[in-house]
Design an enzyme around this catalytic site. Structure first.
Site, PDB file in Angstrom:
ATOM      1  N   ASP A  16       0.073   5.635  -9.849  1.00 57.41           N
ATOM      2  CA  ASP A  16       0.039   4.312  -9.230  1.00 57.41           C
ATOM      3  C   ASP A  16       0.718   4.353  -7.857  1.00 57.41           C
ATOM      4  O   ASP A  16       0.302   5.132  -6.996  1.00 57.41           O
ATOM      5  CB  ASP A  16       0.678   3.300 -10.203  1.00 57.41           C
ATOM      6  CG  ASP A  16       0.514   1.862  -9.786  1.00 57.41           C
ATOM      7  OD1 ASP A  16      -0.552   1.281 -10.034  1.00 57.41           O
ATOM      8  OD2 ASP A  16       1.481   1.314  -9.210  1.00 57.41           O
ATOM      9  N   ARG A  17       1.754   3.566  -7.630  1.00 53.00           N
ATOM     10  CA  ARG A  17       2.419   3.584  -6.320  1.00 53.00           C
ATOM     11  C   ARG A  17       2.965   4.978  -6.001  1.00 53.00           C
ATOM     12  O   ARG A  17       2.893   5.451  -4.866  1.00 53.00           O
ATOM     13  CB  ARG A  17       3.568   2.572  -6.266  1.00 53.00           C
ATOM     14  CG  ARG A  17       3.223   1.158  -6.640  1.00 53.00           C
ATOM     15  CD  ARG A  17       2.060   0.598  -5.859  1.00 53.00           C
ATOM     16  NE  ARG A  17       2.387   0.415  -4.436  1.00 53.00           N
ATOM     17  CZ  ARG A  17       1.488   0.026  -3.526  1.00 53.00           C
ATOM     18  NH1 ARG A  17       0.233  -0.183  -3.879  1.00 53.00           N
ATOM     19  NH2 ARG A  17       1.854  -0.122  -2.265  1.00 53.00           N
ATOM     20  N   HIS A  20      -3.150  -9.008  -7.044  1.00 57.87           N
ATOM     21  CA  HIS A  20      -1.743  -8.869  -6.646  1.00 57.87           C
ATOM     22  C   HIS A  20      -1.616  -8.152  -5.304  1.00 57.87           C
ATOM     23  O   HIS A  20      -0.653  -8.378  -4.557  1.00 57.87           O
ATOM     24  CB  HIS A  20      -0.965  -8.123  -7.715  1.00 57.87           C
ATOM     25  CG  HIS A  20      -1.469  -6.743  -7.990  1.00 57.87           C
ATOM     26  ND1 HIS A  20      -2.740  -6.474  -8.457  1.00 57.87           N
ATOM     27  CD2 HIS A  20      -0.868  -5.525  -7.869  1.00 57.87           C
ATOM     28  CE1 HIS A  20      -2.907  -5.178  -8.595  1.00 57.87           C
ATOM     29  NE2 HIS A  20      -1.796  -4.581  -8.251  1.00 57.87           N
ATOM     30  N   TYR A  41       4.128  -2.965  -1.152  1.00 58.32           N
ATOM     31  CA  TYR A  41       2.723  -3.376  -1.185  1.00 58.32           C
ATOM     32  C   TYR A  41       2.254  -3.869   0.181  1.00 58.32           C
ATOM     33  O   TYR A  41       1.111  -3.594   0.584  1.00 58.32           O
ATOM     34  CB  TYR A  41       2.515  -4.471  -2.237  1.00 58.32           C
ATOM     35  CG  TYR A  41       2.273  -3.926  -3.617  1.00 58.32           C
ATOM     36  CD1 TYR A  41       0.978  -3.765  -4.103  1.00 58.32           C
ATOM     37  CD2 TYR A  41       3.333  -3.565  -4.450  1.00 58.32           C
ATOM     38  CE1 TYR A  41       0.743  -3.264  -5.373  1.00 58.32           C
ATOM     39  CE2 TYR A  41       3.100  -3.063  -5.722  1.00 58.32           C
ATOM     40  CZ  TYR A  41       1.810  -2.911  -6.175  1.00 58.32           C
ATOM     41  OH  TYR A  41       1.580  -2.406  -7.430  1.00 58.32           O
ATOM     42  N   HIS A  64      -4.077   2.158 -18.004  1.00 58.78           N
ATOM     43  CA  HIS A  64      -3.452   2.522 -16.734  1.00 58.78           C
ATOM     44  C   HIS A  64      -2.166   3.306 -16.936  1.00 58.78           C
ATOM     45  O   HIS A  64      -1.879   4.253 -16.200  1.00 58.78           O
ATOM     46  CB  HIS A  64      -3.181   1.254 -15.933  1.00 58.78           C
ATOM     47  CG  HIS A  64      -2.544   1.496 -14.595  1.00 58.78           C
ATOM     48  ND1 HIS A  64      -3.167   2.207 -13.591  1.00 58.78           N
ATOM     49  CD2 HIS A  64      -1.332   1.119 -14.100  1.00 58.78           C
ATOM     50  CE1 HIS A  64      -2.377   2.256 -12.522  1.00 58.78           C
ATOM     51  NE2 HIS A  64      -1.262   1.610 -12.810  1.00 58.78           N
TER      52      HIS A  64
END
Length: 292
Positions: free
Chosen positions: A107-108, A152, A212, A272
């Site tokens: 992910d990030r 988001h 983000y 995920h």
């Protein structure tokens, strides 16, 4: 219950620009760095890290702005650019004596790992990516009704003030939503650990939003510069992504092949949070990567 990685030392390591990262370090052998995703901390690697530590030195930091790591104020987009966050990881590993290491991100953390692979090809020997496409491609494929899955991303891309206020006002609900919606096997994230993730994220709203927001700003610019220059990932790359089938709407393997000539692209039936749902499968993918 307090979660720690058994047999790991919990330390603080110097990153870039005076930032310190909290990290768990354990095992012995060639180094592997594991980077967590949103809305989690390094504890998402607890199963995989224990398995890999039988053969490798495993380093699991909290990213800048997350968990117990420093959370510098976002005085500009570069503070939480993936370039800055990748520089943290390279500096932290070097402080332990590792000038070359394998790097796996979710992910990030996978966005940070991708940037590290482009910026530091002499340092990153192998690159593992869990369940993302690069930032530039992500914004290109999010369109129409299918973009609702990334709502988001659009919220946190807004100018400073509004997203921070909205999220802080309902932080538990906001962060819990993702842990529920993105998990196929709820038992993979026990209630007490889930609560710990939510607490850590609720305490880091400004820095998480800044992370983000950078991906709707400076990260796109830097990815585009690399694409225009024809830059590619020089090391072996393994990508593991959810199997969305035709509903995904684009060819994820082709997206990655444009960046990574030496690519092993895999699909999983897990959700995920695959490192927690199917740790044996993810460990096997990482071991296969390290053998290339």
């Amino acid at each position: 219950m307090t979660y720690v990685l058994p047999g790991f030392d919990h330390v603080r390591l110097p990153g870039a620009d005076g930032v310190e990262l909290a990290a768990a370090v354990g095992g012995e052998g060639s180094p592997v760095v594991l980077l967590h995703g949103f809305p989690q901390t390094h504890l998402m690697w607890r199963h995989v890290a224990e398995r890999l530590a039988a053969e490798h030195t495993v380093i699991c930091p909290d990213l800048r702005g997350y968990g117990a790591s420093d959370k510098p104020r976002a005085t500009g987009p570069e503070v939480y650019s993936k370039r800055s966050m990748a520089a943290d990881v390279v500096a932290a590993a070097a402080s332990l004596g590792h000038d070359r290491f394998a790097l796996v991100g979710h992910d990030r953390g996978a966005l940070v790992a991708f940037r590290a692979g482009l910026d530091h090809p002499e340092t990153v020997t192998h690159l593992g990516i869990l369940d993302i496409v690069p930032t530039l491609d992500m914004w290109n494929v999010l369109r129409g009704a299918s973009a609702a899955v990334g709502w988001h991303l659009f919220l946190m891309a807004q100018p400073p003030g509004l997203p921070e206020t909205m999220i802080a006002g309902s932080a538990d609900t906001f962060f819990s939503f993702f842990l529920d919606a993105w998990t196929k096997d709820p038992a993979a994230v026990p209630d007490d650990l889930r609560a710990a993730y939510v607490r850590a994220s609720a305490a880091a709203v400004p820095s998480i939003v800044a992370d983000y927001r950078a991906s709707a700003d400076i990260d796109i610019v830097q990815d585009q510069a690399d694409r225009d220059a024809g830059s590619q990932l020089a090391m072996p790359v393994t990508v593991v992504q959810q199997d969305w089938g035709a509903q995904l709407g684009y060819d994820a393997a082709a997206v990655w092949k444009a960046w990574a000539p030496d690519l092993d692209h895999r699909l999983t039936g897990a959700g995920h949070f695959m490192a927690e749902e199917v740790p044996d499968e993810i460990t096997e993918a990482i071991r296969d990567l390290l053998g290339r």
